[in-house]
Write an enzyme that holds these catalytic residues in place. Structure first.
Site, short mmCIF file in Angstrom:
data_model
loop_
_atom_site.label_atom_id
_atom_site.label_comp_id
_atom_site.label_asym_id
_atom_site.label_seq_id
_atom_site.Cartn_x
_atom_site.Cartn_y
_atom_site.Cartn_z
N ALA A 69 -36.89 0.75 -22.00
CA ALA A 69 -36.41 0.41 -20.66
C ALA A 69 -35.16 1.22 -20.34
O ALA A 69 -34.47 1.72 -21.22
CB ALA A 69 -36.11 -1.08 -20.57
N ASP A 70 -34.89 1.30 -19.06
CA ASP A 70 -33.66 1.91 -18.59
C ASP A 70 -33.23 1.19 -17.32
O ASP A 70 -34.08 0.66 -16.59
CB ASP A 70 -33.84 3.41 -18.32
CG ASP A 70 -32.49 4.10 -18.19
OD1 ASP A 70 -31.79 4.22 -19.22
OD2 ASP A 70 -32.11 4.48 -17.07
N THR A 71 -31.93 1.16 -17.08
CA THR A 71 -31.37 0.53 -15.89
C THR A 71 -30.44 1.51 -15.20
O THR A 71 -29.62 2.14 -15.86
CB THR A 71 -30.59 -0.74 -16.26
OG1 THR A 71 -31.44 -1.63 -17.00
CG2 THR A 71 -30.07 -1.46 -15.02
#
Length: 193
Positions: A69-71
């Site tokens: 994941a990445d934000t």
């Protein structure tokens, strides 16, 4: 059931997964270059990074589900990453003060059968107009360190937020609805599934 590997060193992502009853079998952070490409927009950036993280970890665990994941915090077209120092964190807070911004979450899952699926979640967040003492107090808390956009909505940063629309867990660091749907769709099962 094949193992689940979390391709992230984020304690927030691990805690969010535990909230819905998912405990990864291993944590193996991806080490990739997270620099935005020239003219890359925030939604494309977060999707690219999530996929790249899954692809980087997959060879080390070929028979497992890989969750990456990445934000990204975005103010307009500008990507606000993790501030390098207090000066950068101050610039971010001053930029976000009294404004709405978007938080994009990218989730990528590599399945043992070779498939990789990627989804994006989006949330909108509005900051109240921040006074100088509020900015100084937040910076002094050190909560901004290692946080996209320089704030943590799950901590003291909640006092800066006047309004939010969309997924709260996305703003914290992992959109749980999208994550659970992708895992289920790829055949991963966990106890409360």
């Amino acid at each position: 059931m094949p193992a689940l590997v979390l391709a992230s060193a984020s304690p927030r992502r691990l805690e969010l997964l535990r909230q819905i009853g998912i405990v990864p079998d291993a944590v193996d952070p991806a080490e990739i270059d997270e620099t935005p490409l020239p003219r890359e927009l925030p939604p494309a950036h977060v999707m690219r990074l999530a996929r790249a993280k899954a692809e980087a970890v997959r060879p080390r665990h070929p028979d497992a589900f890989i969750l990456a994941a990445d934000t990204v915090v975005a103010c307009g077209r500008r990507i606000l990453g993790k501030p390098e120092d207090e000066k950068a964190a101050r610039r971010f807070l001053e930029l976000l003060s009294g404004r709405r911004h978007r938080v994009y979450g990218g989730v990528a899952i590599a399945a043992p059968d070779g498939r990789i699926v990627v989804r994006r979640a989006g949330s909108q967040v509005a900051f109240k107009r921040l006074s100088e003492p509020e900015i100084a107090a937040y910076l002094a808390s050190d909560e901004w360190r290692g946080k996209a956009g320089g704030y943590a909505i799950q901590g003291r940063g909640a006092t800066l937020v006047s309004w939010m629309q969309g997924s709260y867990s996305n703003v914290v660091g992992l959109p749980l609805y999208e994550t659970a749907q992708l895992l289920t769709g790829l055949g991963y099962r966990w106890p409360n599934c």
